[in-house]
Design a protein around this motif. Structure first.
Motif, PDB file in Angstrom:
ATOM      1  N   ALA A  19       0.846  -1.208   0.000  1.00 48.93           N
ATOM      2  CA  ALA A  19       0.000   0.000   0.000  1.00 48.93           C
ATOM      3  C   ALA A  19       0.880   1.256   0.000  1.00 48.93           C
ATOM      4  CB  ALA A  19      -0.919  -0.003   1.223  1.00 48.93           C
ATOM      5  N   GLN A  20       1.897   1.224   0.836  1.00 52.74           N
ATOM      6  CA  GLN A  20       2.800   2.363   0.940  1.00 52.74           C
ATOM      7  C   GLN A  20       3.561   2.580  -0.374  1.00 52.74           C
ATOM      8  OE1 GLN A  20       6.167   1.640   3.390  1.00 52.74           O
ATOM      9  NE2 GLN A  20       6.233   3.740   4.155  1.00 52.74           N
ATOM     10  N   GLU A  21       3.980   1.497  -0.975  1.00 48.49           N
ATOM     11  CA  GLU A  21       4.731   1.569  -2.231  1.00 48.49           C
ATOM     12  C   GLU A  21       3.850   2.128  -3.356  1.00 48.49           C
ATOM     13  OE1 GLU A  21       7.832   0.703  -1.669  1.00 48.49           O
ATOM     14  OE2 GLU A  21       8.468   1.178  -3.716  1.00 48.49           O
ATOM     15  N   LEU A  22       2.598   1.703  -3.375  1.00 47.37           N
ATOM     16  CA  LEU A  22       1.659   2.200  -4.379  1.00 47.37           C
ATOM     17  C   LEU A  22       1.414   3.694  -4.188  1.00 47.37           C
ATOM     18  CD1 LEU A  22      -0.831  -0.786  -4.336  1.00 47.37           C
ATOM     19  CD2 LEU A  22       0.209   0.122  -6.428  1.00 47.37           C
ATOM     20  N   LYS A  23       1.305   4.092  -2.937  1.00 43.30           N
ATOM     21  CA  LYS A  23       1.101   5.507  -2.636  1.00 43.30           C
ATOM     22  C   LYS A  23       2.289   6.326  -3.152  1.00 43.30           C
ATOM     23  CE  LYS A  23       1.872   7.438   1.311  1.00 43.30           C
ATOM     24  NZ  LYS A  23       1.874   7.702   2.761  1.00 43.30           N
ATOM     25  N   LYS A  24       3.490   5.838  -2.866  1.00 48.11           N
ATOM     26  CA  LYS A  24       4.716   6.514  -3.352  1.00 48.11           C
ATOM     27  C   LYS A  24       4.718   6.615  -4.865  1.00 48.11           C
ATOM     28  CE  LYS A  24       8.005   4.364  -0.559  1.00 48.11           C
ATOM     29  NZ  LYS A  24       9.299   3.678  -0.581  1.00 48.11           N
ATOM     30  N   ASN A  25       4.134   5.607  -5.502  1.00 43.78           N
ATOM     31  CA  ASN A  25       4.081   5.536  -6.959  1.00 43.78           C
ATOM     32  C   ASN A  25       3.016   6.490  -7.533  1.00 43.78           C
ATOM     33  OD1 ASN A  25       4.912   4.186  -9.443  1.00 43.78           O
ATOM     34  ND2 ASN A  25       2.906   3.194  -9.420  1.00 43.78           N
ATOM     35  N   GLY A  26       2.258   7.134  -6.647  1.00 42.20           N
ATOM     36  CA  GLY A  26       1.250   8.085  -7.101  1.00 42.20           C
ATOM     37  C   GLY A  26      -0.135   7.489  -7.286  1.00 42.20           C
ATOM     38  N   ASN A  27      -0.324   6.263  -6.841  1.00 39.48           N
ATOM     39  CA  ASN A  27      -1.648   5.637  -6.974  1.00 39.48           C
ATOM     40  C   ASN A  27      -2.578   6.064  -5.847  1.00 39.48           C
ATOM     41  OD1 ASN A  27       0.381   3.319  -8.173  1.00 39.48           O
ATOM     42  ND2 ASN A  27      -1.575   3.429  -9.246  1.00 39.48           N
ATOM     43  N   ASP A  28      -3.850   6.015  -6.158  1.00 39.82           N
ATOM     44  CA  ASP A  28      -4.892   6.282  -5.176  1.00 39.82           C
ATOM     45  C   ASP A  28      -5.244   4.923  -4.545  1.00 39.82           C
ATOM     46  OD1 ASP A  28      -7.104   7.055  -3.794  1.00 39.82           O
ATOM     47  OD2 ASP A  28      -8.293   7.610  -5.554  1.00 39.82           O
ATOM     48  N   VAL A  29      -4.916   4.754  -3.252  1.00 36.12           N
ATOM     49  CA  VAL A  29      -4.986   3.425  -2.642  1.00 36.12           C
ATOM     50  C   VAL A  29      -6.156   3.290  -1.656  1.00 36.12           C
ATOM     51  CG1 VAL A  29      -3.692   1.660  -1.369  1.00 36.12           C
ATOM     52  CG2 VAL A  29      -2.453   3.316  -2.766  1.00 36.12           C
ATOM     53  N   LEU A  30      -6.969   2.284  -1.861  1.00 34.75           N
ATOM     54  CA  LEU A  30      -8.010   1.929  -0.900  1.00 34.75           C
ATOM     55  C   LEU A  30      -7.699   0.539  -0.365  1.00 34.75           C
ATOM     56  CD1 LEU A  30     -10.821   1.879   0.523  1.00 34.75           C
ATOM     57  CD2 LEU A  30     -11.810   1.185  -1.662  1.00 34.75           C
ATOM     58  N   VAL A  31      -7.465   0.458   0.953  1.00 33.09           N
ATOM     59  CA  VAL A  31      -7.186  -0.840   1.569  1.00 33.09           C
ATOM     60  C   VAL A  31      -8.461  -1.311   2.261  1.00 33.09           C
ATOM     61  CG1 VAL A  31      -5.730  -2.099   3.201  1.00 33.09           C
ATOM     62  CG2 VAL A  31      -4.793  -0.123   1.998  1.00 33.09           C
ATOM     63  N   ILE A  32      -8.879  -2.529   1.959  1.00 36.76           N
ATOM     64  CA  ILE A  32     -10.055  -3.102   2.616  1.00 36.76           C
ATOM     65  C   ILE A  32      -9.597  -4.257   3.498  1.00 36.76           C
ATOM     66  CG2 ILE A  32     -12.308  -4.207   2.333  1.00 36.76           C
ATOM     67  CD1 ILE A  32     -12.497  -2.961  -0.438  1.00 36.76           C
ATOM     68  N   ASP A  33      -9.846  -4.138   4.796  1.00 38.62           N
ATOM     69  CA  ASP A  33      -9.502  -5.230   5.704  1.00 38.62           C
ATOM     70  C   ASP A  33     -10.711  -6.139   5.822  1.00 38.62           C
ATOM     71  OD1 ASP A  33      -8.680  -6.944   7.654  1.00 38.62           O
ATOM     72  OD2 ASP A  33      -7.811  -5.399   8.938  1.00 38.62           O
ATOM     73  N   ALA A  34     -10.626  -7.284   5.172  1.00 38.54           N
ATOM     74  CA  ALA A  34     -11.764  -8.210   5.154  1.00 38.54           C
ATOM     75  C   ALA A  34     -11.542  -9.379   6.102  1.00 38.54           C
ATOM     76  CB  ALA A  34     -12.007  -8.711   3.738  1.00 38.54           C
ATOM     77  N   ASP A  35     -10.592  -9.219   7.028  1.00 33.70           N
ATOM     78  CA  ASP A  35     -10.337 -10.264   8.020  1.00 33.70           C
ATOM     79  C   ASP A  35     -11.298 -10.050   9.190  1.00 33.70           C
ATOM     80  OD1 ASP A  35      -9.307 -11.930  10.023  1.00 33.70           O
ATOM     81  OD2 ASP A  35      -7.249 -11.665   9.313  1.00 33.70           O
ATOM     82  N   PRO A  36     -12.010 -11.099   9.637  1.00 28.92           N
ATOM     83  CA  PRO A  36     -12.915 -10.924  10.775  1.00 28.92           C
ATOM     84  C   PRO A  36     -12.188 -10.508  12.063  1.00 28.92           C
ATOM     85  CG  PRO A  36     -12.828 -13.231  10.098  1.00 28.92           C
ATOM     86  CD  PRO A  36     -12.108 -12.442   9.056  1.00 28.92           C
ATOM     87  N   SER A  37     -10.895 -10.751  12.126  1.00 28.61           N
ATOM     88  CA  SER A  37     -10.124 -10.155  13.228  1.00 28.61           C
ATOM     89  C   SER A  37      -9.194  -9.117  12.614  1.00 28.61           C
ATOM     90  CB  SER A  37      -9.279 -11.192  13.957  1.00 28.61           C
ATOM     91  OG  SER A  37      -9.839 -12.459  13.866  1.00 28.61           O
ATOM     92  N   PRO A  38      -9.738  -7.918  12.336  1.00 31.50           N
ATOM     93  CA  PRO A  38      -8.992  -6.947  11.536  1.00 31.50           C
ATOM     94  C   PRO A  38      -7.737  -6.438  12.245  1.00 31.50           C
ATOM     95  CG  PRO A  38     -11.046  -5.982  12.332  1.00 31.50           C
ATOM     96  CD  PRO A  38     -11.058  -7.421  12.736  1.00 31.50           C
ATOM     97  N   HIS A  39      -6.683  -6.265  11.477  1.00 31.41           N
ATOM     98  CA  HIS A  39      -5.405  -5.902  12.065  1.00 31.41           C
ATOM     99  C   HIS A  39      -4.682  -4.860  11.206  1.00 31.41           C
ATOM    100  CE1 HIS A  39      -2.012  -6.492  14.595  1.00 31.41           C
ATOM    101  NE2 HIS A  39      -1.237  -6.913  13.629  1.00 31.41           N
ATOM    102  N   MET A  40      -5.273  -4.575  10.044  1.00 31.78           N
ATOM    103  CA  MET A  40      -4.606  -3.673   9.113  1.00 31.78           C
ATOM    104  C   MET A  40      -4.492  -2.248   9.660  1.00 31.78           C
ATOM    105  SD  MET A  40      -3.044  -3.153   6.367  1.00 31.78           S
ATOM    106  CE  MET A  40      -3.173  -4.378   5.088  1.00 31.78           C
ATOM    107  N   ALA A  41      -5.531  -1.774  10.342  1.00 32.82           N
ATOM    108  CA  ALA A  41      -5.519  -0.404  10.848  1.00 32.82           C
ATOM    109  C   ALA A  41      -4.309  -0.177  11.768  1.00 32.82           C
ATOM    110  CB  ALA A  41      -6.823  -0.105  11.586  1.00 32.82           C
ATOM    111  N   GLU A  42      -4.096  -1.104  12.684  1.00 33.02           N
ATOM    112  CA  GLU A  42      -2.955  -0.997  13.602  1.00 33.02           C
ATOM    113  C   GLU A  42      -1.639  -1.042  12.822  1.00 33.02           C
ATOM    114  OE1 GLU A  42      -5.526  -2.886  14.130  1.00 33.02           O
ATOM    115  OE2 GLU A  42      -6.189  -2.741  16.215  1.00 33.02           O
ATOM    116  N   THR A  43      -1.587  -1.950  11.850  1.00 36.35           N
ATOM    117  CA  THR A  43      -0.354  -2.099  11.068  1.00 36.35           C
ATOM    118  C   THR A  43      -0.019  -0.802  10.332  1.00 36.35           C
ATOM    119  OG1 THR A  43      -0.905  -4.435  10.810  1.00 36.35           O
ATOM    120  CG2 THR A  43       0.811  -3.590   9.379  1.00 36.35           C
ATOM    121  N   LEU A  44      -1.062  -0.087   9.904  1.00 33.25           N
ATOM    122  CA  LEU A  44      -0.845   1.171   9.189  1.00 33.25           C
ATOM    123  C   LEU A  44      -0.721   2.358  10.144  1.00 33.25           C
ATOM    124  CD1 LEU A  44      -3.411   0.797   6.246  1.00 33.25           C
ATOM    125  CD2 LEU A  44      -0.921   0.645   6.073  1.00 33.25           C
ATOM    126  N   GLY A  45      -0.947   2.108  11.438  1.00 32.83           N
ATOM    127  CA  GLY A  45      -0.805   3.175  12.425  1.00 32.83           C
ATOM    128  C   GLY A  45      -2.034   4.050  12.587  1.00 32.83           C
TER     129      GLY A  45
END
Ligand SMILES: Nc1ncnc2c1ncn2[C@@H]1O[C@H](COP(=O)(O)OP(=O)(O)OP(=O)(O)O)[C@@H](O)[C@H]1O
Ligand SMILES: [Mg+2]
Length: 250
Positions: free
Chosen positions: A21-47
């Motif tokens: 996600a970070q690499e895509l952002k650096k590349n100028g892409n518009d990034v939407l991350v969807i956490d579809a895990d029932p025990s979501p952990h992406m938000a913490e990982t991204l800070g």
């Protein structure tokens, strides 16, 4: 482009997706991350400081069910009004990316996460993206949920695999299921790879080489223990994220 990530539990799916996600952002892409895990952990990982403020997509399911007057659990409600308009309420902007969370699974009679899976599938198949928009879907471990068709509408599936027999077995099962639902592009991504022997073990076990190899990173381990978002680390995984980006965009 819509990219999903899958693989055995704990192999590094969320970590690699955050770095991508970070690499895509650096590349100028518009990034939407969807956490579809029932025990979501992406938000913490991204800070993300207050992930509880993100309205889960599961809420949208309830909303739609209420509006359509159909009973929860029915797979037949319609996604109306237009999907893209609805989504704004369920997104959080963080650090130049957008984040959505599928939310807690409501266990029905058969313990099936059908309403959430349906709303996600509809979203993914109906979302209209421009050239530079990328949707990244972080998923639950294993293969069970793939049978619900949650990855329909995905352009590219990344299967994370570490140099172990059991991880390779799961990766091959995921690949088979993804082929069955006709995902156009399927790639393996190696994680916790320390040497040439690991790379050869993976390539031989999978029957095809992974498109990128992520190292076992001391920086990533430390960051996790100290609850530092890995996206703030410099060079946490060497050239792996940029190689992965090149292969995806290739
Ligand atoms: N390349 C790496 N180097 C060092 N540690 C890593 C690496 N990749 C992942 N980890 C660590 O391994 C653990 C599991 O990673 P992660 O949460 O990304 O896996 P996951 O596949 O998303 O797990 P789950 O199946 O629970 O969703 C975390 O503590 C993470 O910090
Ligand atoms: Mg995860």
């Amino acid at each position: 482009m819509k990219i999903a990530i899958s693989g055995k539990g704990g192999v590094g799916k969320t970590t690699i997706m955050a770095l991508l996600a970070q690499e895509l952002k650096k590349n100028g892409n518009d990034v939407l991350v969807i956490d579809a895990d029932p025990s979501p952990h992406m938000a913490e990982t991204l800070g993300v400081k207050k992930p509880e403020e993100i309205r889960p997509i599961a809420d949208m399911t309830k909303l739609l069910v209420e509006r359509s007057g159909k009973t929860e659990g029915s797979p037949m409600y319609n996604m109306n009004p237009e999907v893209n308009d609805l989504l704004v309420d369920f997104m959080l902007e963080h650090d130049g990316m957008k984040l959505m969370i599928l939310g807690a699974i409501q266990t029905g009679d058969k313990g099936c996460a059908c309403p959430e899976s349906n709303v996600l599938r509809r979203m993914l198949t109906k979302l209209l993206l421009s050239e530079d928009q990328v949707v990244l879907l972080d998923m639950e471990a294993g293969v069970e949920h793939l049978g619900r068709g949650t990855i329909a509408g995905i352009d590219h599936l990344l299967i994370v695999v570490i140099p172990s027999k059991s991880s390779i077995r799961t990766a091959l099962k995921v690949k088979k299921l993804a082929e069955d639902v006709k995902i156009p592009k399927i790639s393996f991504v190696g994680n916790l790879v320390t040497d040439e022997e690991d790379k050869i073990f993976l390539e031989e076990g999978l029957g095809t080489p992974p498109i990128a190899f992520f190292p076992n990173s001391q920086a990533i381990r430390k960051a996790e223990r100290q609850e530092i978002p890995i996206t703030t680390l410099k060079d946490a995984a060497g050239s792996a994220p940029s190689i992965l980006l090149q292969k995806i965009m290739g």
